[in-house]
Design a protein around this motif. Structure first.
Motif, PDB file in Angstrom:
ATOM      1  N   ILE A  46       7.347  38.503 -21.676  1.00 43.19           N
ATOM      2  CA  ILE A  46       6.389  38.326 -22.776  1.00 43.19           C
ATOM      3  C   ILE A  46       5.180  39.226 -22.545  1.00 43.19           C
ATOM      4  CG2 ILE A  46       4.857  36.688 -23.940  1.00 43.19           C
ATOM      5  CD1 ILE A  46       7.763  36.133 -24.499  1.00 43.19           C
ATOM      6  N   THR A  47       4.766  39.938 -23.571  1.00 47.61           N
ATOM      7  CA  THR A  47       3.557  40.757 -23.487  1.00 47.61           C
ATOM      8  C   THR A  47       2.486  40.163 -24.397  1.00 47.61           C
ATOM      9  OG1 THR A  47       4.363  42.242 -25.228  1.00 47.61           O
ATOM     10  CG2 THR A  47       4.836  42.857 -22.968  1.00 47.61           C
ATOM     11  N   ARG A  48       1.303  39.964 -23.858  1.00 48.96           N
ATOM     12  CA  ARG A  48       0.236  39.312 -24.616  1.00 48.96           C
ATOM     13  C   ARG A  48      -0.826  40.287 -25.113  1.00 48.96           C
ATOM     14  NH1 ARG A  48       2.462  34.714 -26.171  1.00 48.96           N
ATOM     15  NH2 ARG A  48       3.173  33.418 -24.442  1.00 48.96           N
ATOM     16  N   LYS A  49      -0.880  41.481 -24.506  1.00 51.62           N
ATOM     17  CA  LYS A  49      -1.859  42.476 -24.929  1.00 51.62           C
ATOM     18  C   LYS A  49      -1.136  43.653 -25.566  1.00 51.62           C
ATOM     19  CE  LYS A  49      -3.891  43.228 -20.967  1.00 51.62           C
ATOM     20  NZ  LYS A  49      -4.868  43.718 -19.964  1.00 51.62           N
ATOM     21  N   PRO A  50      -1.790  44.362 -26.480  1.00 46.53           N
ATOM     22  CA  PRO A  50      -1.133  45.493 -27.138  1.00 46.53           C
ATOM     23  C   PRO A  50      -0.674  46.561 -26.156  1.00 46.53           C
ATOM     24  CG  PRO A  50      -3.127  44.871 -28.328  1.00 46.53           C
ATOM     25  CD  PRO A  50      -3.150  44.106 -27.036  1.00 46.53           C
ATOM     26  N   ASN A  51       0.560  47.020 -26.336  1.00 44.12           N
ATOM     27  CA  ASN A  51       1.081  48.138 -25.569  1.00 44.12           C
ATOM     28  C   ASN A  51       0.965  49.454 -26.332  1.00 44.12           C
ATOM     29  OD1 ASN A  51       1.922  46.863 -23.188  1.00 44.12           O
ATOM     30  ND2 ASN A  51       3.818  46.167 -24.134  1.00 44.12           N
ATOM     31  N   TYR A  52       0.573  49.355 -27.612  1.00 37.92           N
ATOM     32  CA  TYR A  52       0.518  50.523 -28.477  1.00 37.92           C
ATOM     33  C   TYR A  52      -0.826  50.577 -29.205  1.00 37.92           C
ATOM     34  CZ  TYR A  52       5.562  50.544 -27.738  1.00 37.92           C
ATOM     35  OH  TYR A  52       6.804  50.563 -27.148  1.00 37.92           O
ATOM     36  N   LEU A  53      -1.228  51.790 -29.540  1.00 37.72           N
ATOM     37  CA  LEU A  53      -2.376  51.994 -30.414  1.00 37.72           C
ATOM     38  C   LEU A  53      -2.001  53.101 -31.400  1.00 37.72           C
ATOM     39  CD1 LEU A  53      -3.291  54.706 -28.907  1.00 37.72           C
ATOM     40  CD2 LEU A  53      -4.836  53.223 -27.635  1.00 37.72           C
TER      41      LEU A  53
ATOM     42  N   VAL B 197      -7.047  50.450 -39.926  1.00 34.84           N
ATOM     43  CA  VAL B 197      -5.707  50.311 -40.493  1.00 34.84           C
ATOM     44  C   VAL B 197      -5.781  50.265 -42.018  1.00 34.84           C
ATOM     45  CG1 VAL B 197      -3.643  48.854 -40.597  1.00 34.84           C
ATOM     46  CG2 VAL B 197      -4.840  49.162 -38.419  1.00 34.84           C
ATOM     47  N   ALA B 198      -6.851  49.721 -42.560  1.00 33.06           N
ATOM     48  CA  ALA B 198      -7.010  49.690 -44.015  1.00 33.06           C
ATOM     49  C   ALA B 198      -7.005  51.100 -44.600  1.00 33.06           C
ATOM     50  CB  ALA B 198      -8.298  48.966 -44.392  1.00 33.06           C
ATOM     51  N   ASP B 199      -7.437  52.075 -43.801  1.00 34.03           N
ATOM     52  CA  ASP B 199      -7.462  53.468 -44.244  1.00 34.03           C
ATOM     53  C   ASP B 199      -6.073  54.101 -44.277  1.00 34.03           C
ATOM     54  OD1 ASP B 199     -10.236  53.348 -44.419  1.00 34.03           O
ATOM     55  OD2 ASP B 199     -10.532  54.104 -42.374  1.00 34.03           O
ATOM     56  N   PHE B 200      -5.046  53.359 -43.830  1.00 29.08           N
ATOM     57  CA  PHE B 200      -3.683  53.891 -43.850  1.00 29.08           C
ATOM     58  C   PHE B 200      -3.149  54.004 -45.278  1.00 29.08           C
ATOM     59  CE2 PHE B 200      -2.242  52.319 -39.352  1.00 29.08           C
ATOM     60  CZ  PHE B 200      -3.296  53.030 -38.789  1.00 29.08           C
TER      61      PHE B 200
ATOM     62  N   ALA C 157      10.173  49.629 -31.008  1.00 28.13           N
ATOM     63  CA  ALA C 157       9.001  48.756 -30.972  1.00 28.13           C
ATOM     64  C   ALA C 157       7.868  49.302 -31.828  1.00 28.13           C
ATOM     65  CB  ALA C 157       8.525  48.591 -29.527  1.00 28.13           C
ATOM     66  N   GLN C 158       7.700  50.625 -31.794  1.00 34.63           N
ATOM     67  CA  GLN C 158       6.621  51.227 -32.577  1.00 34.63           C
ATOM     68  C   GLN C 158       6.735  50.883 -34.058  1.00 34.63           C
ATOM     69  OE1 GLN C 158       8.499  52.681 -30.287  1.00 34.63           O
ATOM     70  NE2 GLN C 158       7.364  54.182 -29.080  1.00 34.63           N
ATOM     71  N   GLY C 159       7.966  50.719 -34.531  1.00 34.70           N
ATOM     72  CA  GLY C 159       8.174  50.396 -35.938  1.00 34.70           C
ATOM     73  C   GLY C 159       7.648  49.024 -36.304  1.00 34.70           C
ATOM     74  N   VAL C 160       7.959  48.038 -35.484  1.00 35.09           N
ATOM     75  CA  VAL C 160       7.513  46.678 -35.811  1.00 35.09           C
ATOM     76  C   VAL C 160       6.007  46.539 -35.614  1.00 35.09           C
ATOM     77  CG1 VAL C 160       7.851  45.597 -33.544  1.00 35.09           C
ATOM     78  CG2 VAL C 160       8.121  44.242 -35.611  1.00 35.09           C
ATOM     79  N   VAL C 161       5.442  47.267 -34.648  1.00 37.58           N
ATOM     80  CA  VAL C 161       3.985  47.242 -34.468  1.00 37.58           C
ATOM     81  C   VAL C 161       3.296  47.762 -35.733  1.00 37.58           C
ATOM     82  CG1 VAL C 161       2.078  48.325 -33.221  1.00 37.58           C
ATOM     83  CG2 VAL C 161       3.987  47.351 -31.959  1.00 37.58           C
ATOM     84  N   LEU C 162       3.840  48.829 -36.301  1.00 38.99           N
ATOM     85  CA  LEU C 162       3.275  49.379 -37.528  1.00 38.99           C
ATOM     86  C   LEU C 162       3.410  48.388 -38.684  1.00 38.99           C
ATOM     87  CD1 LEU C 162       2.043  51.646 -39.209  1.00 38.99           C
ATOM     88  CD2 LEU C 162       4.337  52.612 -39.463  1.00 38.99           C
ATOM     89  N   LEU C 163       4.584  47.784 -38.843  1.00 39.60           N
ATOM     90  CA  LEU C 163       4.779  46.844 -39.948  1.00 39.60           C
ATOM     91  C   LEU C 163       3.862  45.629 -39.816  1.00 39.60           C
ATOM     92  CD1 LEU C 163       8.659  46.838 -40.477  1.00 39.60           C
ATOM     93  CD2 LEU C 163       6.909  48.218 -41.603  1.00 39.60           C
ATOM     94  N   ARG C 164       3.698  45.139 -38.605  1.00 39.87           N
ATOM     95  CA  ARG C 164       2.823  43.985 -38.405  1.00 39.87           C
ATOM     96  C   ARG C 164       1.355  44.363 -38.668  1.00 39.87           C
ATOM     97  NH1 ARG C 164       4.826  39.351 -35.972  1.00 39.87           N
ATOM     98  NH2 ARG C 164       7.004  39.476 -35.321  1.00 39.87           N
ATOM     99  N   ALA C 165       0.979  45.564 -38.303  1.00 47.32           N
ATOM    100  CA  ALA C 165      -0.395  46.017 -38.556  1.00 47.32           C
ATOM    101  C   ALA C 165      -0.652  46.145 -40.053  1.00 47.32           C
ATOM    102  CB  ALA C 165      -0.658  47.344 -37.855  1.00 47.32           C
ATOM    103  N   LEU C 166       0.320  46.680 -40.785  1.00 47.44           N
ATOM    104  CA  LEU C 166       0.174  46.794 -42.243  1.00 47.44           C
ATOM    105  C   LEU C 166       0.046  45.417 -42.888  1.00 47.44           C
ATOM    106  CD1 LEU C 166       2.804  49.592 -43.066  1.00 47.44           C
ATOM    107  CD2 LEU C 166       0.316  49.823 -42.965  1.00 47.44           C
ATOM    108  N   LYS C 167       0.871  44.489 -42.446  1.00 44.19           N
ATOM    109  CA  LYS C 167       0.818  43.137 -43.006  1.00 44.19           C
ATOM    110  C   LYS C 167      -0.525  42.496 -42.714  1.00 44.19           C
ATOM    111  CE  LYS C 167       3.402  38.816 -43.289  1.00 44.19           C
ATOM    112  NZ  LYS C 167       4.650  38.097 -42.888  1.00 44.19           N
ATOM    113  N   GLN C 168      -1.013  42.674 -41.491  1.00 44.20           N
ATOM    114  CA  GLN C 168      -2.305  42.101 -41.104  1.00 44.20           C
ATOM    115  C   GLN C 168      -3.436  42.672 -41.954  1.00 44.20           C
ATOM    116  OE1 GLN C 168      -4.469  42.935 -37.141  1.00 44.20           O
ATOM    117  NE2 GLN C 168      -3.336  41.068 -36.720  1.00 44.20           N
TER     118      GLN C 168
ATOM    119  N   ASP D 235      -5.212  44.584 -32.459  1.00 43.24           N
ATOM    120  CA  ASP D 235      -4.796  43.458 -31.625  1.00 43.24           C
ATOM    121  C   ASP D 235      -3.331  43.104 -31.859  1.00 43.24           C
ATOM    122  OD1 ASP D 235      -4.919  42.387 -34.154  1.00 43.24           O
ATOM    123  OD2 ASP D 235      -6.311  40.758 -33.649  1.00 43.24           O
ATOM    124  N   VAL D 236      -2.590  43.990 -32.515  1.00 39.85           N
ATOM    125  CA  VAL D 236      -1.175  43.733 -32.797  1.00 39.85           C
ATOM    126  C   VAL D 236      -0.362  43.955 -31.528  1.00 39.85           C
ATOM    127  CG1 VAL D 236       0.836  44.450 -34.138  1.00 39.85           C
ATOM    128  CG2 VAL D 236      -1.424  44.413 -35.201  1.00 39.85           C
ATOM    129  N   VAL D 237       0.450  42.984 -31.180  1.00 38.45           N
ATOM    130  CA  VAL D 237       1.291  43.099 -29.992  1.00 38.45           C
ATOM    131  C   VAL D 237       2.761  43.137 -30.396  1.00 38.45           C
ATOM    132  CG1 VAL D 237      -0.358  41.873 -28.531  1.00 38.45           C
ATOM    133  CG2 VAL D 237       1.486  40.591 -29.626  1.00 38.45           C
TER     134      VAL D 237
END
Length: 347
Positions: free
Chosen positions: A123-130, A142-145, A157-168, A223-225
């Motif tokens: 389990i990873t609790r902190k972001p591994n990607y930016l 991210v709103a500027d995306f 993994a990079q794909g789901v991080v992006l999708l979760r960031a967009l949703k957030q 803060d997306v993990v």
């Protein structure tokens, strides 16, 4: 329209393979599935070997530096492979038996009609990607995306991080331009301006900024993990009692290697980041300071829930069909990693 084009370009070949793979879900597949549910053997039979993924030699280096006991089987090859799509291709080619990935590649494999199961969970609790911008970018949040070209790898993994960031951020997929790439193409795409944004691993960002920060590139932390760090294997491998026993012996070493790395950052920085990745000691320390504490759950309930949320998120965008992810987990291995590490690393 862009999403349909994306699906055509990325999944056309996969759909064809899945069509062929559909024939495998007959009696032969049922026999394999049944064999993969038998209790794990206590001993690894003599002569057993596995081909294990070790991107950039991380696994061998961990094991060597940690001075872990020898494995009770032969590693016939440590395969320098990490990206989910590459792993799936290697599984299909029967050139790889076990791999370390995030949560999304097993979902992608299922969608392509390839049978594989998860055998260990971290389990990873902190972001591994930016998120990194192209040089000269004015994007700050991210709103500027919105309306921008975003590097997107559906099977990583990079794909789901992006999708979760967009949703957030409250952005729909139709409000951005998803550019289908694999992660090993992200840096080139940023440098050339093919994309405005790409998710980079924490370990990649320092080198990119060193080269392009002076030209206006920067990063956007969130803060997306991506919760899951996992081991997985083809069902055909898990149906082999000898190989399944070898995997069961490997899982504890995999967990112990991560704990050792976390507890010895100075040694790891020098031996891996400085000597093999050509980073400066300062850059290496910056990466280690962002590292996640290894956590291995005795129960996979949280992991299954997260994986289902990820699959549902992909289904909402039309990238995969909705399905029950519980079929992706081989619970025979559930407690092995947690039992191998001290209590502070169990979660």
């Amino acid at each position: 329209m862009h999403r349909r084009l994306f699906l055509t370009s990325v999944l056309g070949a996969s759909a064809a393979v899945a069509g062929l793979g559909g024939c495998a879900h007959g009696s032969a597949a049922a026999d394999t599935e049944g064999a993969a549910t038998k209790p794990l053997a206590d001993q690894v039979p003599a002569g057993t070997s596995l081909r294990i993924a070790s991107y950039q030699g991380v696994q061998q280096l961990q094991f060597r530096l940690a001075k872990l006991p020898g494995l009770p089987f032969t590693v016939s090859s440590w395969v320098n492979i990490g990206a989910g799509p590459d792993v799936i291709n290697a599984f299909r080619a029967k050139s790889l038996d076990l791999a370390n990935n995030a949560g999304i590649p097993p979902i992608q494999a299922h969608y392509q009609g390839f049978d594989a199961k998860i055998v260990a969970i971290g389990i990873t609790r902190k972001p591994n990607y930016l998120f990194a911008t192209k040089p000269g970018s004015d994007i700050r949040t991210v709103a500027d995306f919105k309306g921008r070209k975003l590097a997107f790898s559906q099977g990583q993994a990079q794909g789901v991080v992006l999708l979760r960031a967009l949703k957030q951020a409250g952005l729909t997929y139709d409000e951005v331009k998803l550019v289908p790439l694999t992660s090993n193409q992200f840096l080139t795409a940023l440098q050339s301006g093919q994309v405005d944004i790409a998710p980079l691993a924490n370990s990649q960002a320092p080198a990119y900024l060193k080269q392009y920060e002076g030209k206006g590139a920067h990063t956007i932390p969130t803060d997306v993990v991506d919760l899951l760090n996992l081991l997985w294997a083809p069902v055909s491998v898990l149906a082999d009692p000898a190989k399944a026993a070898a995997i069961a012996a490997y899982v504890p070493q995999w967990a112990k290697g991560q704990v050792w790395q976390y507890e010895h950052p100075d040694v790891w920085n020098e031996e891996f980041y400085v000597k093999t990745q050509n980073l400066t000691p300062e850059q290496a320390r910056g990466i280690s300071e962002l590292a996640n504490k290894p956590l291995f759950p005795p129960s996979w309930d949280e992991a299954v829930k997260w994986e289902q949320e990820t699959a549902d998120l992909l289904a909402e965008g039309g990238f995969v069909k909705k399905f029950d992810v519980s079929s992706l987990f081989d619970h025979r291995f559930e407690s092995l990693a947690a039992k191998a590490v001290p209590a502070q690393y169990r979660r």
